[in-house]
Design an enzyme around this catalytic site. Structure first.
Site, PDB file in Angstrom:
ATOM      1  N   CYS A 136       0.860  -1.188   0.000  1.00 18.61           N
ATOM      2  CA  CYS A 136       0.000   0.000   0.000  1.00 18.61           C
ATOM      3  C   CYS A 136       0.890   1.229   0.000  1.00 18.61           C
ATOM      4  O   CYS A 136       1.779   1.362   0.851  1.00 18.61           O
ATOM      5  CB  CYS A 136      -0.928   0.019   1.208  1.00 18.61           C
ATOM      6  SG  CYS A 136      -2.100   1.422   1.161  1.00 18.61           S
ATOM      7  N   GLN A 240      -7.374  13.686  11.887  1.00 21.85           N
ATOM      8  CA  GLN A 240      -6.967  14.065  10.541  1.00 21.85           C
ATOM      9  C   GLN A 240      -6.144  12.922   9.958  1.00 21.85           C
ATOM     10  O   GLN A 240      -5.419  12.228  10.661  1.00 21.85           O
ATOM     11  CB  GLN A 240      -6.165  15.364  10.567  1.00 21.85           C
ATOM     12  CG  GLN A 240      -6.949  16.574  11.036  1.00 21.85           C
ATOM     13  CD  GLN A 240      -8.082  16.971  10.086  1.00 21.85           C
ATOM     14  OE1 GLN A 240      -8.097  16.583   8.909  1.00 21.85           O
ATOM     15  NE2 GLN A 240      -9.040  17.737  10.581  1.00 21.85           N
ATOM     16  N   ASP A 333     -15.169  23.837  11.894  1.00 16.15           N
ATOM     17  CA  ASP A 333     -14.711  22.633  11.173  1.00 16.15           C
ATOM     18  C   ASP A 333     -15.851  21.628  11.148  1.00 16.15           C
ATOM     19  O   ASP A 333     -15.836  20.619  11.852  1.00 16.15           O
ATOM     20  CB  ASP A 333     -13.475  22.060  11.882  1.00 16.15           C
ATOM     21  CG  ASP A 333     -12.897  20.844  11.165  1.00 16.15           C
ATOM     22  OD1 ASP A 333     -13.300  20.588  10.020  1.00 16.15           O
ATOM     23  OD2 ASP A 333     -12.053  20.155  11.760  1.00 16.15           O
ATOM     24  N   CYS A 359     -13.772  19.634   4.737  1.00 18.90           N
ATOM     25  CA  CYS A 359     -13.374  18.413   4.040  1.00 18.90           C
ATOM     26  C   CYS A 359     -14.201  18.220   2.774  1.00 18.90           C
ATOM     27  O   CYS A 359     -14.198  17.142   2.185  1.00 18.90           O
ATOM     28  CB  CYS A 359     -13.519  17.200   4.957  1.00 18.90           C
ATOM     29  SG  CYS A 359     -15.192  16.928   5.564  1.00 18.90           S
TER      30      CYS A 359
END
Length: 401
Positions: A136, A240, A333, A359
């Protein structure tokens, strides 16, 4: 060959496909590629060899075939394009921050058992079929290193022809692992859990057999640290995606703050911004999740911060202009859908500075319309690509009166 050549891919669209100058879309193309009439492409100067053998089948990444410059342009374009769609122009668009490969510290994978074979990975793009990860390019190596031993453990605790969720986070003490959908039956399975946790040096191991999470291993209390303050961390709480991405978001917010005065942090979570900003100033932090805000409150008290942590549903009971006007700045946020109810109150306030962390550029742009309509200007935006090689983009927008 020019940018006006109708067969040339000129940019990457929001969902990751390339677009030609005449508006045709083609998957897995890069800017500068030529799209032929039969649907095939001739590679251009911005196409690169994908770093992962699972690309493009694995749904975890969509853009490993484009170079760094094109990836940066895509991240910036997602933000600028969303704003333009709402008629909003930022006075300054800062250079985007892109997280490096193999820095993702939080991941949710699926595991499936078929007889003695256990598959762990992300689903194929547009499918429920799992890719059994042999490598990955985005996961932190400490997370990826667990996959091979996990396959052995899941042979003991995952019933045949069943699926489980594997949720991993890197916290202060190491890897926090939550396994959902498993069954721990018998002495061998029970001992296998303990041996796995000890051998792998886990920070915590939690299982959920369908009746809620149960911690089976936690040598010391699990925490994450923000602004030098450790905060109790529940299994797979929000973080995050990368440490550097978090630092980029915090840095953009911190630079916008006035030198003095109290700050409000709305939708504060575990205190990513409240604790980073609150070392030398009062902070009011509001959050709708009760366990999260309680953890932040206790952490602030231990650190003797001048902070009020308030359990408050900001969708049903947003702060009013009268409450907001007490602050020198507000940080907000919200979740992906945005925060229209709270933004409408902010638009009617006189707060000098609003730092909006998002986001989702699309919901940010919709909320920005209300703030600009209320007399704010969008001073600057900072695009952030924490989810490297994906179409998911984050940002910070600074609004001023």
């Amino acid at each position: 060959m020019t940018d006006t050549d109708p067969d040339i891919i000129i940019r990457i669209a929001a969902k990751g496909d390339g677009i030609t100058a005449d508006g045709r879309h083609a998957a897995l193309t890069a800017p500068g590629d030529r799209l032929l009439t039969d649907g095939t492409t001739i590679a251009g100067p911005h196409r690169v060899e994908p770093p992962c053998v699972h690309f493009p089948t694995c749904g975890g990444c969509e853009l490993q075939h484009v170079d760094e410059a094109s990836l940066a342009d895509f991240v910036t374009g997602r933000v600028v394009g969303a704003l333009a769609g709402q008629g909003i122009v930022a006075q300054t668009v800062l250079a985007p921050h892109l997280s490096p490969p193999m820095t993702r510290r939080r991941a949710s994978l699926r595991a499936v058992r078929a007889s003695k074979t256990v598959t762990i990975g992300f689903a194929e793009s547009g499918s429920h079929k799992l890719i059994d990860l042999s490598m990955c390019a985005v996961l932190d190596p400490r997370l990826f290193a667990l996959l091979a031993p996990l396959r052995e453990l899941l042979r003991l605790i995952l019933p045949d022809k069943r699926a489980a969720h594997v949720r991993m986070s890197l916290i202060d003490q190491g890897v926090d692992l939550l396994l959902e959908g498993v069954k721990v039956e018998g002495l061998e399975a029970d001992e296998g859990l303990g041996d796995f946790a000890r051998t792998q040096g886990l920070a915590r191991l939690t299982i959920d057999e369908g009746d809620g999470p149960q911690t089976r291993w936690e040598p010391e209390a699990a925490t994450v640290t923000f602004g030098g303050v450790p905060v109790a961390f529940s299994p797979f709480s929000f973080l995050q995606a990368t440490p550097d991405g978090e630092a980029a978001l915090v840095g953009a917010v911190r630079e916008a703050m006035p030198d003095t005065g109290a700050v409000a942090d709305l939708f504060c979570g575990l205190g990513t911004f409240a604790l980073a900003l609150g070392a030398s100033r009062p902070v009011y932090a509001a959050e709708g999740a009760r366990d999260v805000v309680l953890a932040l409150k206790l952490a602030g008290q231990r650190a003797q911060r001048r902070m009020v942590a308030d359990h408050r549903d900001l969708f049903r009971r947003p702060l009013t202009p009268e409450e907001l006007n007490r602050f020198a700045a507000v940080v907000i946020d919200p979740p992906r859908a945005g925060a229209r109810e709270q933004v409408m109150q902010l638009a009617a306030s006189s707060v000098p500075v609003i730092a909006y962390v998002s986001c989702n550029p699309a919901s940010f742009a919709r909320d920005a319309v209300h703030l600009v309509g209320g007399g704010y200007r969008l001073d600057q935006v900072r695009p952030v690509g924490q989810f490297r090689w994906s179409t998911h983009v984050e940002m910070v927008g600074i609004f001023r009166r």
